[in-house]
Design an enzyme around this catalytic site. Structure first.
Site, PDB file in Angstrom:
ATOM      1  N   LYS A  19      31.263 -24.289  30.593  1.00  0.00           N
ATOM      2  CA  LYS A  19      30.032 -24.328  29.790  1.00  0.00           C
ATOM      3  C   LYS A  19      29.295 -25.628  30.036  1.00  0.00           C
ATOM      4  O   LYS A  19      29.845 -26.628  30.513  1.00  0.00           O
ATOM      5  CB  LYS A  19      30.354 -24.172  28.295  1.00  0.00           C
ATOM      6  CG  LYS A  19      31.260 -25.240  27.688  1.00  0.00           C
ATOM      7  CD  LYS A  19      30.555 -26.527  27.277  1.00  0.00           C
ATOM      8  CE  LYS A  19      31.495 -27.546  26.671  1.00  0.00           C
ATOM      9  NZ  LYS A  19      30.870 -28.876  26.470  1.00  0.00           N
ATOM     10  N   ASP A 151      35.758 -25.582  21.169  1.00  0.00           N
ATOM     11  CA  ASP A 151      35.007 -24.921  22.247  1.00  0.00           C
ATOM     12  C   ASP A 151      35.571 -23.552  22.622  1.00  0.00           C
ATOM     13  O   ASP A 151      34.932 -22.819  23.389  1.00  0.00           O
ATOM     14  CB  ASP A 151      34.993 -25.801  23.499  1.00  0.00           C
ATOM     15  CG  ASP A 151      34.089 -27.020  23.363  1.00  0.00           C
ATOM     16  OD1 ASP A 151      33.215 -27.009  22.482  1.00  0.00           O
ATOM     17  OD2 ASP A 151      34.274 -27.977  24.136  1.00  0.00           O
TER      18      ASP A 151
END
Length: 315
Positions: A19, A151
């Site tokens: 990401k 995350d």
């Protein structure tokens, strides 16, 4: 406990996508020690390959370009994901888990979280199949993901999303277009807790900026699908702290922008730097220029948005 199935256990594989934070606003530290965040995540096409096969013994293997420093043991977060699913299914938490690392470790790209998200999917499908159990629900998988780390829920979801709380409270966001990134990794990692602590120190000394928790500008840029608008909107509250700890990153950012990137930003807590580019040719030039001028760096060109953790059909 032996495997109740008479056929050999199936090998399952999943992609674990990295990401980038298009916006990372960091509020004050909470009572639980975490900081309140307002962040916009976007998944990248660069991914690890994670494989799992049920077995009576336990083996954790790590291979690939960025395997150095990643624990090949039950201490790996991805193995903890297998254990959590096994506990929910009430089956043995054993087997062989293999991670082919293409995402840099300790690079602010959520590589460890992505592997854990992929392991959740793999363990759920593999163990429910091998033992004839009802799979864990998607809702429960996201609860387990939040238990594993801030995350992990996003790397399970993928796409583009607004993250609140410590990043685990997700709202999908509309993102038009395709974005091209030059990603510059660094041989020397940077500890996420250390970067957050440095940000707190800077703010306490009056040298840190106020929390930037408004994500409207990034949201509007993503709706437009225009990379130049997005370049003008990206922001990272942690960047001053990362640059304070690693002044060499400033040279990387300057070199990348001079080579034609629309903008450069420290990815998450760093030390990876992400450069938004108008096309793949420019991104390749950014990688070449930065890596030629900065020892210990490597680069890659990737696109966004990508999917979250996803199973690979090996049939």
């Amino acid at each position: 406990m032996s495997n109740p199935m008479t056929t050999p256990p199936h090998l399952w594989q999943a992609r674990a996508h990295a990401k980038v934070n298009l916006h990372l606003g960091v509020g004050q530290a909470r009572e639980d020690g975490f900081h309140e965040l307002a962040t916009v995540f976007q998944s990248l096409d660069v991914h690890d390959r994670v494989s799992y096969r049920w077995a009576e013994d336990t083996t954790v293997e790590v291979t690939g370009l960025h395997s150095a420093g990643v624990p090949a043991s039950i201490d790996n977060l991805a193995w903890r994901a297998v254990e959590l699913v096994a506990q929910r299914l009430m089956v043995p938490a054993t087997g062989t888990l293999t991670m082919e690392k293409n995402i840099p470790a300790a690079g602010g790209m959520a590589g460890g979280s992505a592997d854990a998200a992929a392991a959740l999917l793999l363990a759920n499908h593999a163990l429910s199949t091998e033992f004839g159990r009802e799979p864990v629900t998607e809702e429960m998988l996201f609860e387990l993901a939040a238990e594993l780390g801030s995350d992990v829920p996003f790397t399970l979801m993928g796409g583009t999303a607004l993250g609140r709380g410590r990043g685990e409270l997700l709202t999908p966001m509309l993102a038009r277009g395709r974005y091209i990134w030059a990603i510059i990794t660094n041989s020397e990692g940077l500890s996420t807790p250390t970067v957050f602590h440095k940000l707190d120190e800077l703010r306490a000394a009056g040298r840190g900026s106020a929390p930037h928790l408004d994500t409207e500008a990034v949201g509007q840029a993503l709706v437009s699908g225009n990379p130049r608008e997005l370049a003008a909107a990206v922001h990272n509250d942690l960047q001053p702290a990362a640059l304070s700890l690693r002044p060499d990153l400033r040279k990387i950012l300057d070199t990348g922008e001079a080579a034609g990137a629309l903008t450069g930003i420290v990815s998450g807590s760093g030390p990876t730097c992400a450069f938004l580019c108008e096309d793949e040719e420019t991104a390749a030039e950014v990688v070449a220029s930065v890596c030629a001028d900065n020892r210990g760096t490597r680069g890659l060109v990737t696109t966004a948005p990508a999917t979250g953790a996803s199973l690979v059909d090996l049939s």
